[in-house]
Design an enzyme around this catalytic site. Sequence first.
Site, PDB file in Angstrom:
ATOM      1  N   HIS A   1      -0.495  -9.368  -8.367  1.00  0.00           N
ATOM      2  CA  HIS A   1      -1.438  -9.376  -7.241  1.00  0.00           C
ATOM      3  C   HIS A   1      -2.819  -8.933  -7.741  1.00  0.00           C
ATOM      4  O   HIS A   1      -2.915  -8.085  -8.633  1.00  0.00           O
ATOM      5  CB  HIS A   1      -0.897  -8.398  -6.186  1.00  0.00           C
TER       6      HIS A   1
ATOM      7  N   ARG B   1       0.815  -1.225   0.000  1.00  0.00           N
ATOM      8  CA  ARG B   1       0.000   0.000   0.000  1.00  0.00           C
ATOM      9  C   ARG B   1       0.843   1.266   0.000  1.00  0.00           C
ATOM     10  O   ARG B   1       0.499   2.242  -0.653  1.00  0.00           O
ATOM     11  CB  ARG B   1      -0.923   0.018   1.232  1.00  0.00           C
TER      12      ARG B   1
END
Length: 371
Positions: free
Chosen positions: A243, A212
């Site tokens: 991902h 993140r």
Amino acid sequence: MKRIKVLSVFGTRPEAIKMIPLVQELARHDGLESLCAVTAQHRQMLDSVLEIFSLKPDYDLNIMEPRQSLYTITAKALTGMEGVLEAAKPDLVLVHGDTSTTFVGALAAFYAKIPVGHVEAGLRTYDKYSPFPEEMNRNLVSRIATLHFCPTEANVANLRREGITEGVYQTGNTVIDALQTTVKADYAFVEPALNGLDFGRKRVILVTCHRRENYGQPMEDIMSALAQIAGEFPDVELVYPVHLSPVVQETARRHLDGLANVRLIPPLDVADMHNLMARSYLVLTDSGGLQEEAPSLGKPVLVLRRETERPEAVAAGTVKLAGTKKEDILAMTRELLTDEGAYAAMAHAVNPYGDGHACARIAAAIEEYFS
Ligand code: UD1
Ligand code: UDP
């Protein structure tokens, strides 16, 4: 004699890879009853691990949403855990690492006054916002936990500096236990895209990126560096299992789709992943788990982050911090692709994260605690 009921709680791919060997080890102990609850913070990527290890969770909160926020993960998992703890009534709750599921699992157990065991305890960067939110998650879990299972001596020392000295065990990392069951010399890949790879003729660079704190400019720079490496080194094949996060998918595809020597492929099951790593030349990643696995396979790793909570393999020389700036990533990758001496200096197997017996040590510590 009453068996001690241990409930393992996890929700994401890496937690599953590192916790299932433990869930299975606990089940082999006569004095323990091993139960498992998943939040399913990840869905497909979690299910892939459950399937490989043939584990059916006793409880499944199924919370995942597309582009979920930290608020929704936390709120949905916390409310769901209340019912799980009421139904299971465990004597001990085990959580792993530093995800939102980890923090919520520990918090829920605390609200129910059930002791918590923290697997992969004591990792720190001491930067509240990096990795985000993981650094704060693991700090908060350390406050709550009664038992702390640390992979390394440095992790134990981190906890000691914070005044945590009771219930601390140095066990090694359970990921090394997992790795020993998956990597095989004669392994045949399940993912069709991997079967066409000629590892003898082309040097394979294995790439992953999802953090993140790398969203936005850092991820743009990382992907742009990867595209440039592919252009400069046609004899190299970049293999990137992307991902499922929509942010990552979008950024990776915008920079890398269509490049001749880049393979953007779906997330791999863990056996494919470990065996791909074992046959790769080099690993570029911002993943935590890959920083632990690749060194034990003797693969150099360039970490696409500013810091790491896993300094042991850096000290051993197999891992280097490349950061997230394009020029730094390019310079360090070019060096490893063109300077055989520099490559050889990093490509040696080291095992600072464990010997493959972490699960047995954790099980023994749990039995000791309740004896
Ligand atoms: C989470 C963890 C991070 C860990 C990482 C491992 C938090 C806050 N973050 O980050 O610590 O390193 O997992 O991969 O706990 N998605 C799917 N299918 C899946 C998994 C994800 O579609 O099987 C998509 C969903 O749109 C989801 C998004 O990915 O909303 C992000 O998932 P999330 O768990 O929120 O964050 P990660 O970046 O995966
Ligand atoms: N992994 C996998 N398939 C993939 C990418 C990663 O099985 O396509 C495995 C990897 O080998 C490691 C774990 O997932 O065991 C790392 O997960 P991730 O990078 O998502 O999370 P982190 O470790 O950074 O929390």
